[in-house]
Design an enzyme around this catalytic site. Structure first.
Site, PDB file in Angstrom:
ATOM      1  N   LYS A 265       9.066   2.481  -2.445  1.00 31.02           N
ATOM      2  CA  LYS A 265       9.217   1.066  -2.801  1.00 31.02           C
ATOM      3  C   LYS A 265       9.776   0.949  -4.215  1.00 31.02           C
ATOM      4  CE  LYS A 265       5.598  -0.472   0.310  1.00 31.02           C
ATOM      5  NZ  LYS A 265       4.174  -0.662   0.539  1.00 31.02           N
TER       6      LYS A 265
ATOM      7  N   GLN B 248      -1.197  -1.817  -2.643  1.00 36.93           N
ATOM      8  CA  GLN B 248      -1.036  -0.924  -1.491  1.00 36.93           C
ATOM      9  C   GLN B 248      -2.365  -0.794  -0.742  1.00 36.93           C
ATOM     10  OE1 GLN B 248       1.956   0.558  -0.513  1.00 36.93           O
ATOM     11  NE2 GLN B 248       0.820   1.241   1.283  1.00 36.93           N
TER      12      GLN B 248
ATOM     13  N   ASP C  31       3.541  -9.608   0.083  1.00 34.21           N
ATOM     14  CA  ASP C  31       3.051  -9.071   1.356  1.00 34.21           C
ATOM     15  C   ASP C  31       2.635 -10.188   2.317  1.00 34.21           C
ATOM     16  OD1 ASP C  31       3.147  -6.462   2.081  1.00 34.21           O
ATOM     17  OD2 ASP C  31       1.241  -5.875   1.168  1.00 34.21           O
TER      18      ASP C  31
END
Ligand code: NDP
Length: 298
Positions: free
Chosen positions: A54, A98, A121
């Site tokens: 990422k 994460q 997200d």
């Protein structure tokens, strides 16, 4: 007749190129780069690989990447304090924590703490609520990437029968909301669904997000249907091999003989997830900085 293999890798590369173009024009307008912060707690090897990938792709797209690697024994209060700092930092447009977090941490509290305007997200309660209400907001990356592949293949989805197998917060539920937003007739199937093959056989669009290797068989699929395989499952290694093969939730070879189009694993939905994350970060940056971005530009 053999189905089309949907090339998620190529589509994701195209999306990243568009993101890079808009990231450059954003920097000219805003006088700063768009910024994405990624927080990793602990040393889970798979999560480390994702986070590194990422960060690399963020920089390649011309955005600023902020990486925070915290020890596995990080306290909830310290993690929350970091999220608060990132929420307040004007150089940070997107925050990704994460998942999964180490067991002693309260994932829900941490996610809910993220400023919804930076929630790349799409997992905060406000983002989920906006999606359910059909309001603009940030949408989870994997379902949005899956929808992009579907629209690229099929155009207008109005009136199509869609079956989503799986009802997770991360994939199944937001996927169903997105398809409903495109005027599909949506069925959500899960582990308690009766006669799943028959339910799937009705579908013009099948999205499998289950986590069971090759569960969806060829004879479950309506001829000509479009099949999106979200699953990523590693099989046990064959003899003499260190690692097992990656397979999806769909028996791909069987599906290819019946369907109209199928996403492969790997190379289908997988590459879309990070590309959409970058897209979400840039969309957030435009909104946060008050820089206009045409609807549907990304
Ligand atoms: P979850 O484990 O959170 O959810 C799985 C869902 O599948 C549940 O709703 C469960 O039903 C349902 N399910 C389980 N067994 C069956 C069954 N026998 N028949 C019908 N439904 C069943 O998984 P995720 O949604 O997080 O992920 C799904 C898959 O997608 C995984 O393989 C994961 O690795 C992959 N994934 C891939 C991503 C990518 O980038 N391509 C990103 C995220 C996930 P119930 O609710 O009743 O338990």
């Amino acid at each position: 007749m053999s189905a089309t293999v949907i090339d998620g890798k190529a589509f994701a590369a195209g999306l990243r190129a568009r993101v890079a173009g808009f990231a450059a024009s954003f920097e000219r307008s805003a006088g700063r780069k768009a910024g994405l912060a990624v927080v990793l707690v602990g040393e889970d090897p798979a999560s480390q690989v994702y986070v590194a990938s990422k960060a690399r792709q963020t920089v390649e797209c011309g955005m600023a990447s902020f990486e925070y690697k915290l020890p596995v024994d990080t306290a909830q209060t310290d993690l929350i304090a970091l999220v608060d700092r990132l929420n307040a930092d004007p150089a940070v447009d997107g925050i990704l924590v994460q998942l999964p977090l180490p067991k002693h941490l309260d994932e829900q509290e941490v996610v809910a703490r993220i400023n919804p305007d930076k929630d790349v997200d799409g997992l905060t309660p406000l983002s989920s609520g906006r999606l359910a209400l059909g309001q603009p907001g940030l949408v989870p990356c994997t379902p949005l990437g899956s929808l992009m592949l579907l629209k690229d293949r099929l155009g207008d989805l109005t009136g199509l029968d869609a079956v989503v197998i799986g009802r997770s917060i991360l994939v199944g539920k937001p996927m169903a909301q997105l398809l409903l937003g495109e005027n599909c007739t949506v069925t959500i199937a899960h582990s308690r669904t009766r006669n799943l093959p028959e339910v799937v056989r009705r579908a013009d669009i099948v999205v499998a997000a289950v986590g069971r290797p090759e569960m969806v068989k060829g004879d479950w699929i309506k001829p000509g249907a479009t099949v999106i395989d979200v699953g990523i499952n590693r099989l046990p290694p064959e003899e003499g091999k260190a690692k097992g093969r990656l397979v999806g939730d769909v028996a791909t070879t069987e599906a290819l003989a019946v369907a109209g189009a199928v996403t492969p694993v790997p190379g289908g939905v997988g590459p879309m997830t990070i590309a959409v994350l970058l897209r979400n970060a840039l969309v957030a940056a435009h909104r946060n900085a008050g820089v206009a971005l045409a609807d549907g530009a990304l």
